[in-house]
Each structure stands twice: as structure tokens, then as C-alpha cells.
Design an enzyme around this catalytic site. Structure first.
Site, PDB file in Angstrom:
ATOM      1  CE  LYS A   1      -2.139  47.888  42.214  1.00 25.38           C
ATOM      2  NZ  LYS A   1      -2.862  47.751  40.940  1.00 25.38           N
TER       3      LYS A   1
ATOM      4  CG  HIS B   1      -1.944  45.883  45.721  1.00 26.42           C
ATOM      5  ND1 HIS B   1      -2.368  47.098  46.237  1.00 26.42           N
ATOM      6  CD2 HIS B   1      -3.072  45.291  45.227  1.00 26.42           C
ATOM      7  CE1 HIS B   1      -3.673  47.235  46.042  1.00 26.42           C
ATOM      8  NE2 HIS B   1      -4.128  46.158  45.437  1.00 26.42           N
TER       9      HIS B   1
END
Lengths: 256, 256, 256, 256
Positions: free
Chosen positions: C154, C150
Site C-alpha cells: 500500500k 497495512h
């Protein structure tokens, strides 16, 4: 402070470059050439509040800048480039679509006028590194194939970057691999002896993968562009360093 | 406990199957049919110490088993299959080389004799799962392309598995993606509307990748075979479950 | 023709859903619930030219539709869901934030009212297919590891989708692989016996990869989300098929 | 003609090296050190027909050669290396397991004795190129993570090559990326600020992947070894060129 004139200012790349320039303290946007319909009504040379002056034809331009950044289509870019180099601008041109004779004419103009010109087929630093490493690896690993994948709206295939990478590999390798050809074919190219496989799929912006195979092992170099913001590092470096070029050069690697 | 008779016991596949059976507690190898020169001197029906009985002709076989596993060449396999189904064996046959009329004859025999038969063109469980999932996903994600990569000695392209996968996708999808074609081409195929890109490189045994693209996302399913031992999981599942088939079925997926 | 009422119509998801509905010939948007400031001045029930009627409170709604699509925040979604199910709408709710007691209340309402309700924690069809196929493959291929990647913003790791996938694999596999553990560790998780490796890098939005290894072969299933528009295929399938649900179901896979 | 003494001659690597030497017209195998049980009965110094002389202890060796190739385990390699450098051999040692103090002692010995020594943690040319390119790319792309995948029998993690790659990246990058850490962890390492994710799965021999992330783009460099024959190009180049080294060097790149 670098002053900048931006041609193709309201395409996707142009809009991203406007954003980048605004955030860069030592860059100043002084003029834009645009063909965007919604801006056609604006009188040439009059900017909207807070914006640089907007022009819709070369003839109407009445500003000067250090660098002409051109992200227009190939059929317009050549005329723009000639205008820029003969009107006191250095030139950063983001296109891979010029003919060789056109590049030669721009080179000659740059030399005659004492301007610097950089043609950048690909502003992505990861693409530039991929091409560099692929050319180096081909000296040890002659058997290679390329996969390039782009969004479904890219109509030309294979991509200019993939063709350029294949040329670098073909030039660098010292022996020809003995790999079977085939009559059955799909979108791509094999004219340079380095097969290029071209994928066109939604959900992908731009990717290029080079796979080298040797006895019992492979080396894969892959570059993926997920967002047009990817190119801004490259555009910035090009604007900053174009004046170090004598005449005309091709490729972002010339200013890294 | 499943008792097994193995035909083609000393080819590459046969030797690997012998190893697999030995490690499987609920499998027992009771006989082997072989044409390997070095074993021709052994008297039919007499095994070496610790080995199953070895036979060199169908006529000489005097053992019974639950399952006849056949990994011989196509020209021998058909006769073997007929023998097996008419002598009380269920049949697991690993070949993609039978004619349709031969498959039909074996089907009829299996039904008449109340035996189960499974013909397996590809024992790789990862290849079978890839094809299954690709066919399912195509119903939701119509835009797909396939990359298959094999060692440089595979002269045919694209691979049979890739062509079969493309056919499954073409059949399953409910709309045709609007993806640009191209005049420039490389090794592969696009006859089914699912472009197959075929790579031939040393350092790779066999790989197949299906990439589905949809707005903003992609799904990739990749299968890689690095070693011929790959097929043993599939052979094991086929032996275990062949008796659940009524008549004859084709494809490892029929017993998964 | 499905008529649709859209709650949360002017958030990122809502705007994308408006676009999707417009392109879908058999969908018709008949009303929108919105809290967007710039729309607050519009009188309830009066759409702009060419747009569906806009409402800013549940009380003011005076249209009917087949399906209520809810992409609001969890604290609003529950009240909206109760309203929809008691006013003749089927419900498609895109959230993972409801409490279990709230889900139970909505289920009871759906059953009492004879409506269909679907709660969708993840509208990405590629993520849902990945989880489905991973759970299936684990029955044959017990050795698996997960890589999720990600963007660098995040902060939690591993991702909820990766943890859910690991749970599905752990539940589906019939034997435990004998894979070495290690004292040296990196970002990720191994609490469920399916190691999750979590990468956080710029240039990536969201990816999940499951790799299954078996003797001599691997199966890789990868899902990549490059853009928030990714979720529209899932929203479309949910709207089309919600009426096949009896009562309430959770998960996009329930309508695939 | 290079004469070669091979220590660890009957391990997997040793056997492959015997094959490679036999095929190489300008290499000659003159002696082997072995601890293989089945060869223990052979009297030291007496080769089997057509084979080089076999020895089971350092003390019993009575041949000379240009190069001592050592593919034994770390706990034996150090003593072997001391013996080789003090008995007139150049040394090619394929191990990543020596302590720094041991490497220093071997360096000192090589310099004192006027011999050349090359310690090769990884004979794979694709691994060496991967490390070189990763170190270069880190100067432009500071955010990087590594995934290494090996067969399930490799008990140590992460791999020596991955740790070495992380060290090169950590040294080359000019800024530290701001990437979240995590309390949840899986097999791997993050001690150098370049997370290494270590996978252990059947069906994979050895792979290393470095992923660089930057705004909107990624660069991935992956190396895959599918077969131990992969290392033979590297072993051959090391034997050919070890005598160009003054003292001791570490890494196959020193002779490329």
C-alpha cells in the site's frame, strides 16, 4: 538439488508446500502421497501432466527422494514416518500430535537407519522466536500468563505451541509467582502454573501472546500468523537443513 | 456554578475528588463529611484556611449544596444517601455495594423529594464506554471473548465489570456463535457463553479487552486503568449532569 | 426472502458475495451481470445448472429482483446504478470512486423513482463501528492518536479510513488536548490535530487502532481485516436494510 | 554493605531510590545532593533526623561512599560524574542525555582513576529485554517499525529508548525491507530506516512496541512501564554490580 516426497500433498499445508517447492530452484518434488477424494481415481504412480507422481498408499510408492515431508494427520503421520526412515528418506514432519512413545520409536529408527529426522510442532519462525524469548525472560520475570487465539474451527485447546511455551517458562523461572488461583474457569489450562487462556474466534488464524508482569512494568511478546504462507520460510529451512541433524530433533529452532 | 458537599472526603477517592473540584472553575466545594482520625479534632463546621467546612457527623452539618457526592463505604453510604435526598441535595453515589432494597428506598425518596440521584458502580468513563460499545457491537458480531487483567492482589475472578460486559453481550447478540468449548480450563468464566479470561499479574492495575471476531475481521475494544485518578472524568460528568435525572438511575452511562 | 441481482458477479468481491448469498436462507440470487471472459460464451439469460441467470449487457437483462448489488468498477457502476434505480431495483453499491455529481444524479433518481439507494465506501462492519465509536468517545476523551497498519504494497499513507476517522474525532471533541508537537517525524499525518501513525509491514493486511488517553486511563478501539471475506457481514446488512432508506444514503452506518 | 551517595535525591526518581535503599538491608545511604527549594535552607552536611547528610553544592560535600548514583538532569549530570570519578566513587548514572564527547571524557576519567562507571539510559528491565530481543529478531525479520507512547508531558520525541532500539535493529538486519516512504508525516522519526511512531497521550506512562512483519506473520515485542517503581529492580542491580565493570559501560544489560 534436494529431491522431496510430500505426504499430505493436497491438504492446505500440502498445497502451499507444492507452491513453495515450485518456486525454489534447488528443490524438486518427485512424489506425493495423497488421500484427496478427487485424486483417488488416478492410477498410483502416474502423475498428471507436469506434476510429480501421485500415490494413495504407502505400499504403492515406487520413487525415492532425499527428504520425506509429512503434513498429514497425527494418526497417519506415525506410520508414514516409520516408512520414510526405513526406506532411505530423511524426515521433516510437521505435527505436534505424536505420542512420546511414538517420537521415541522414530528417534530409535532414525539412529538405527542413519537417517535424520526433524519433528516440527510449529513451522512459524515468529512462534519459534517467541518461545525462545519467553524462556529467556522468565529467568528475570517469573510471573507470566499466555493468551492464544485461533479460528473457531480449531477444536483442541489449548494449542500445542502454548503448552510448549508454558513448559519452557515453568522450567526457566527461578521462583514461583504468588498469583491467585480461581474456581471460576474458562477455556484454557493452568496445569503448569503458567495460565493459558485459549480464545476461539472467527477472523483470527493463529496468535500467541505471552505477558510477563513485574512491579510497575510488563513485557509482552506476541506472535500472529495471518496466512498459511507464513509457514513456508520454516518449511524451507527445515528441508534445507534436516540432514545436519544426527538422529531425531524436535523444533524448528534446531535448524535455525 | 455547582456547589458540592463531599462525603468520604479523605479516603483515596475523596482526596482525588477534592483536587478535581479545585481545578474545575464551575465547581465549588462547600462542605465535607469525614471520619479521618487526624481531622477529628477540628471543630465541626470550621474549615481549615482555604478549605471547605468539615463535619464528622450527619447531625452537625449546617451547609447546603447542589450535589452530595458520596464516596464512603457501603454501610455508611445508605444513611448518607437518605440524609442527602431529604435535605435538598441531588445525590451522586460511587458504590456497587448497596442492597437492592436499599437502592429501591433511595429511588422512592428521590421521587418523593423531587431530587435526582445517580448511583455509579464504576466511575471509569473508558470502562463505561467499553461496555456500551460492546453491547452495541454484539448485535452485529455475535462471537466475542473477553480478557480482563488485574494486579496480583485482586483475589476474585473474573472481575465484576467483565461479568457485566459478558451479560450485556449475551443479551444483545441475536445468534449464538458456534465456537468449540473445551475440557481444559484456566482462570475465568464461560457461564454466559461469552468466555472471560482472567489474568492476574503484577505491573497491571486494571484492564478489560473485548474481542469480536467475524469472517476475516476482528474488532477489539480495550480499556486500561493505570491510576486511581482515572475516575475523575466520570465523577465530573456525574456532578455536572445528575440534575437531568428524574428520580434515581444506576450507571455512569445515564449521564453521558 | 430478498431477491438479489448481482453486478460484477465474478470479481473477487462478486464471487465472495455469491458464496454469502448461497448460505443465507432468506436471500435468493436471481440474476448476475458479468464481464468475465470465460462466461461470455453463455447465452444471456440462461444460467448454468443451479446458478442464477447470467447476463453480459444491461440491455439483455430480463429478470427482476428486490435489490441490485453492484461491485463493479466506478466507470461502470454509475450506468448500472441508473439502470437499477429506473428498473424497479433498490441499489446497494460498493464503491468510493463515484464523482459527487454522479452521486447527486443517483440521489435524484432514487427520489423520483421511490427507490432506496445505499453507496458503501467500506463494507467492513468493524471499520464502520470503529469510526462510529471513535466519534462518540471523542466527545468525552479529546486526546486521541491513530495507528493504521497495512501491508507493504500500500503506497499511499495515511489510509483514507484513518483520515476519515481523524476528521470525525476532530469534529466531535469539545476541547483541544494540550499535547506536544515535534520536529522529528515519521510516516503519517497530523494535519487534523489527531496524529495518524502509518505503518507498512508484510504480514499485515489492514488494521486501524484509535487510542484515547485521559487522566489515568486509556480506551483503545482496534479494527483488523485479515481477509477479503471480511466484507460479507457488511454486504449482508446492507442488502437486508437498504429498503429502510428514503432516497440515497452514503455509508454502511446508515443501515446499522 | 554498599554505601551510596545519591545526586538528584528529591526528584521523582530520587525519592523512589531513597525508598528502595531503605528497604535493602545491604545498602546504606550516606549522602545526598539536592537542589530542591524546600531543602535549600538546610545547612550543608547536616541531615534531618534519621536522614543522610544533605548537600546543595559539589564543593560542600564532605562524605565518601562506594557508589555515586546520579539521577539529575543531563546539564548537571556531566559535572557530577566528573566529580564522582575523581573523588573515589564508582558511578551509576541514569540518563540518556549526555553528548558522546561527554561520555568519552567520563570513560577516560574512569580508566585513569581505576573507577567503574555505568551509564543507564533506561533502568527498566523489560525495556532492556525488549531491546535485546528486537536486535536478535531483526536478523531473521528485517521489516520492523516502532511505536513508543508516553504521557503528554514528555516534550521530546521520539524517546531515547526507541532511537536506541531502532539503531540496534538497523545494525542487526541483513537486508533492507522494501517499504514505501511517505511525504505525509506525524510525530516520530525515520532517520535510521526503522520508522518510529511517537504517541503522547495522558493515561500512559511509558510504552515501547516493536512490530516485525514477514510473509503471513508478525512478531510484536512490547514493554510497558506503569509506575516509577518499575525502575528500582534495575537501579538495585546496577548499584550491586557496577564494580564488576572495567572503565565505563553503557546499558543495564551490562550488569544483568
Amino acid at each position: 538439488m534436494k529431491t522431496i516426497f510430500l505426504a499430505g500433498a493436497h491438504g492446505k499445508m500440502g498445497l502451499a508446500i507444492q507452491d513453495m517447492i515450485e518456486k525454489q530452484a534447488d528443490f524438486s518434488l518427485v512424489g506425493m502421497l495423497t488421500t484427496h477424494r478427487s485424486l483417488a481415481a488416478i492410477e498410483d504412480g502416474h502423475g498428471l501432466a507436469g506434476l510429480a507422481a501421485i500415490f494413495t498408499t504407502l505400499e504403492s510408492i515406487n520413487t525415492k527422494a532425499d527428504v520425506w515431508v509429512d503434513v498429514t494427520k497425527p494418526h497417519v503421520a506415525f506410520a508414514n514416518g516409520k516408512y520414510a526412515l526405513t526406506h532411505g528418506y530423511d524426515l521433516v514432519m510437521g505435527t505436534s500430535g505424536l505420542k512420546e512413545t511414538e517420537v521415541d520409536q522414530l528417534r530409535q529408527l532414525a539412529e538405527e537407519q542413519g537417517q535424520s529426522a526433524l519433528i516440527v510442532p510449529n513451522f512459524s519462525i515468529t512462534a519459534v522466536l517467541l518461545m525462545k524469548y519467553a524462556a529467556e525472560a522468565a529467568a528475570y520475570l517469573p510471573a507470566a500468563e499466555i493468551i492464544e487465539a485461533h479460528h473457531e474451527d480449531k477444536v483442541d485447546a489449548p494449542s500445542g505451541t502454548a503448552v510448549a511455551t508454558a513448559a519452557l517458562i515453568a522450567e526457566a523461572r527461578q521462583s514461583l509467582p504468588d498469583i491467585p488461583a480461581s474456581d471460576a474457569l474458562a477455556r484454557g489450562d493452568q496445569s503448569q502454573g503458567v495460565p493459558i487462556h485459549a480464545m476461539r474466534l472467527p477472523g483470527i488464524l493463529a496468535e500467541e501472546t505471552v505477558i510477563f508482569g513485574s512491579t510497575g512494568e510488563t513485557l509482552t511478546i506476541k506472535q500472529s500468523t495471518n496466512n498459511r504462507s507464513a509457514f513456508m520460510t520454516g518449511v524451507r529451512e527445515a528441508i534445507k537443513n534436516v540432514d545436519k541433524i544426527t538422529g531425531l530433533a524436535v523444533g524448528l529452532d534446531k535448524v535455525l
